[in-house]
Design a protein around this motif. Structure first.
Motif, PDB file in Angstrom:
ATOM      1  N   SER A  11       0.795  -1.350   0.042  1.00  0.00           N
ATOM      2  CA  SER A  11       0.209   0.265  -0.211  1.00  0.00           C
ATOM      3  C   SER A  11       1.208   1.523  -0.231  1.00  0.00           C
ATOM      4  CB  SER A  11      -0.719   0.156   1.057  1.00  0.00           C
ATOM      5  OG  SER A  11      -1.042   0.044   2.524  1.00  0.00           O
ATOM      6  N   SER A  12       2.245   1.210   0.509  1.00  0.00           N
ATOM      7  CA  SER A  12       3.122   2.547   0.404  1.00  0.00           C
ATOM      8  C   SER A  12       3.593   1.839   0.559  1.00  0.00           C
ATOM      9  CB  SER A  12       2.853   3.367   1.661  1.00  0.00           C
ATOM     10  OG  SER A  12       2.839   2.493   2.684  1.00  0.00           O
ATOM     11  N   ALA A  38      -6.189   0.562  -2.354  1.00  0.00           N
ATOM     12  CA  ALA A  38      -5.655   1.004  -2.420  1.00  0.00           C
ATOM     13  C   ALA A  38      -4.605   0.848  -3.006  1.00  0.00           C
ATOM     14  CB  ALA A  38      -3.892   1.014  -0.841  1.00  0.00           C
TER      15      ALA A  38
END
Length: 279
Positions: A11-12, A38
């Motif tokens: 997601s990140s 996401a």
């Protein structure tokens, strides 16, 4: 030649960066994360080359189900990246029981479960690569990160063992050790109520440095993702890949100090050897 990657925690941070770069160059990615929406923008852009599944690595049954589903959907998976992580920033006394369990369940047991789920598939296809994302804190230590260190030192010991066991099977394993990097991980660190007793200790100093922004973050997250991809492309399989000026300096200092302390205890170590046993 395109490759297929399985990556947790996309997601990140490094997981998202790896996913973006790999898709942009034509590879396929099985991306897992707790909130699949996401990655909706990447799914729209890259279609079938991006396979997405919800995964909480603290759920052992779900880990095995998702890994099996990814191999079934994509066939061969060349690289498995254990990237999902959780950090708690607190002194040893300050962290809650729930926080302690979560950091161990995510970073240690969750990573172990991903490796255990992937190994039968990698063996069956004749080989592959595993990248275990650790940290400089997998060999060096910093105040307020005791439980994070417990999980990362633990997974590094596990991975050293796995690497020796599976090398003859054509499976390479590398522990990736990024240093402090502005990926958003620091902002996402879980915290606990600060105890005044630690205000004038190294734990308090590090807490203040993070709060006022003076804690150094010298590394480029994009360059770290690129270095991980380049390692796989090169075919090299070092046990560890240190990434960052702080990683290099801090781990080198920690190893040197441990070796010096070890040598200081040589006489007492050998003093307990049984009579007639090889020294």
């Amino acid at each position: 030649m395109t490759s297929t990657w399985f990556i947790t925690g996309t997601s990140s941070g490094f997981g998202r960066l790896l996913t973006e770069r790999l898709l942009a160059r034509g590879d396929r990615v099985a991306a897992t994360l707790r909130l699949p929406e996401a990655l909706d923008d990447l799914r729209e852009a890259y279609g079938e080359r991006l396979w997405v599944a919800r995964l909480d690595v603290t759920d052992t049954a779900e880990v095995h189900r998702v890994v099996d589903a990814a191999f079934a959907a994509l066939g061969r998976i060349d690289v498995v990246v254990n990237n999902a992580g959780y950090g708690v920033f607190a002194s040893v006394e300050e962290a809650s029981d729930e926080q302690i369990r979560r950091v161990i369940d995510t970073n240690l047991i969750g990573s172990i479960d991903v490796v255990r789920a992937a190994l039968p598939r990698l063996r069956a296809q004749g080989g592959g690569r595993i990248l275990q994302v650790s940290t400089a804190g997998g060999q060096a230590t910093y105040p307020n990160f005791g439980y994070y260190h417990a999980s990362k030192w633990g997974i590094e010991g596990f991975c050293e063992t796995v690497a020796r066991e599976v090398a003859p099977l054509g499976i390479g394993l590398t522990i990736v050790e990024p240093g402090a990097t502005p990926t958003g991980f620091g902002a996402g660190l879980d915290t606990a109520p600060a105890m005044p007793e630690y205000e004038a200790t190294p734990a308090g100093e590090v807490r203040r440095a993070l709060a006022d922004g003076s804690f150094p973050l010298p590394n480029d997250p994009g360059k770290i993702a690129d270095a991980m991809i380049a390692l796989v492309d090169s075919g090299a399989t070092p046990l560890r890949l240190p990434l960052g000026s702080d990683t290099y300096a801090d781990v080198r200092a920690a190893l040197g100090a441990r070796l010096a302390e070890h040598e200081e205890q040589r006489e007492v170590a050998l003093s307990v050897v049984a009579e007639g046993a090889p020294a």
